[in-house]
Scaffold this motif. Sequence first.
Motif, PDB file in Angstrom:
ATOM      1  N   PRO A 112       0.781  -1.233   0.000  1.00 40.89           N
ATOM      2  CA  PRO A 112       0.000   0.000   0.000  1.00 40.89           C
ATOM      3  C   PRO A 112       0.814   1.285   0.000  1.00 40.89           C
ATOM      4  O   PRO A 112       0.247   2.367  -0.166  1.00 40.89           O
ATOM      5  N   TRP A 120      -1.525   8.975   1.376  1.00 44.13           N
ATOM      6  CA  TRP A 120      -2.591   8.369   2.170  1.00 44.13           C
ATOM      7  C   TRP A 120      -3.487   9.393   2.862  1.00 44.13           C
ATOM      8  O   TRP A 120      -4.404   9.032   3.587  1.00 44.13           O
ATOM      9  N   PHE A 135      -7.801   0.950  -1.630  1.00 48.72           N
ATOM     10  CA  PHE A 135      -7.247  -0.220  -0.954  1.00 48.72           C
ATOM     11  C   PHE A 135      -8.295  -0.989  -0.156  1.00 48.72           C
ATOM     12  O   PHE A 135      -8.188  -2.211  -0.009  1.00 48.72           O
TER      13      PHE A 135
END
Length: 543
Positions: free
Chosen positions: A101, A175, A184
């Motif tokens: 991620p 993020w 995600f």
Amino acid sequence: MPHHWWRNAVTYQIYPRSFADSNADGVGDLAGLTSKLDYLAWLGVDAIWLTPCYPSPWCDGGYDITDHRDIDPALGSLRDFDRMVAAAHERGIRVLMDIVPNHTSNRHQWFRQALSAGPGSPARDRYVFRDGKGPNGGSPPSNWESRFGGRAWSRVADGQWYLHLFAPEQPDLNWENPDVRAEFLDILRFWGRRGVDGFRVDVAAALVKDLREPLREVVGGEGSSGLDDFAANPDHPFLDRPGVHDVYREWNRVFHEFDPPLVGVAEAWVRGDRRIQYIRPGELQQAFNFEFLRVRWQAAEYRRIVTESIAAACSVGATATWALDNHDVVRQVSALGLPGDVDLRVWLASNGTDPPTDLALGTRRARAAILFVLALPGSAYLYQGEELGLPEVADLPAEVLRDPKWVRSQHKEKGRDGCRVPLPWTRDGVSFGFSSARSWLPQPAGWGTYSVQAQRGDPDSMLALYRAALRLRRSFSDDETFSWDDRHNIGDVLAFRRAGNILILVNTGATAIPLPPGELVLSSAPPEAGFLPADATAWLRHS
């Protein structure tokens, strides 16, 4: 407390390109893996963890991903993946995937859109783009450095810079952007619906960065990446930020949409007191414990690591995890055959010749180490080929090296290719049973002596030891009780009890020690006249 399979599971890590090839192209694939599941069931593992098998340019071993919802054609297809998962489950083996991620490939459609959309665009905001410093923005936005060497910023045609904590081909995601978070969550659901049992979370501590302007500099010595230096950077600008736990609380809610819930395992190279935060209730379920990888055959350090790790895990209702090897480190058989003060990067740069490793010593210690680790409470992670006693292939020629560390360090660091050489399955053959073609990384001459075929019928082999230990471990692994036995826990000896009457002795010293009364159920080396040899471990049923 309800039983969760992962609390005491043994998980076998698979590097798919190097495990087994089914189509004679020299590259391992999912069909090859499926064909070897009977071997893994015979060995006795509870789960497998696959390093990335997504579409990728393979600039960093598949950790540069172009599509998180597909399989790389070189490894197979989604249908091959589904067949593999179904076949594993039929054999009682769970399946964990690697999820990445922190970054994507620079060929990912999102990054292509970011480049074409330009500064200030929503597409560019999915990544970390910044204007540079100095005249015409010609200097990087901060002094942050890449884990693979060099600065962590690269400049694009319009003059902005993008962040990559790893290779330039791996731009970091932002993020703070809701698109990234939503993407995600959907990726987790996509693979959960395909039957995976959980995920190993790559670079779990690095997702959330402090992106407030001006970006804070990292304090450290010359060439320091700052990735591990919390003493100098207690409020680290891009590692282990408090906001990362909000991410995993969101993920945990997705995990519980499935029955049984999915599992998350954090790769977090942070101190134990910080690492344990990732497995608090409502976040991930496990976090890799890398402490054994930092220490080479030191009883006092092992004792400290075990004591602190078990206590920390218990404090949040979790169990500890243990590992001796993985796809990023020098294999244990080689590392344990070297003096403890040898810098393994320098050793690799010498092609493994300065100093030469004592493979006989390393093998004895590796046999003892695995009996030590498999006797501990909690879960254990094994790396493919560890059960065969494979050494590091330290002398791979420069022209075959693939690791970005090799390029980014100006050929000073050989990197991790030496532990990723394809497995030997048979004594002979062009690639020792891995493929009917030559393997993508060259295997050493004589690699077949380590093969499954060569070891499977030998009761004294490393493979036989692993299988015996895994079988016996099942008889007491559900009992999580642990205590040091101070009568024998002296000097270079580690002694502890499991399940009440199992006594484990680990002799890291140079001389043999007397075995106490009890039934010897397993040992890494044959006892000698009632003594446990140096560099050996014994399991005894002891009253």
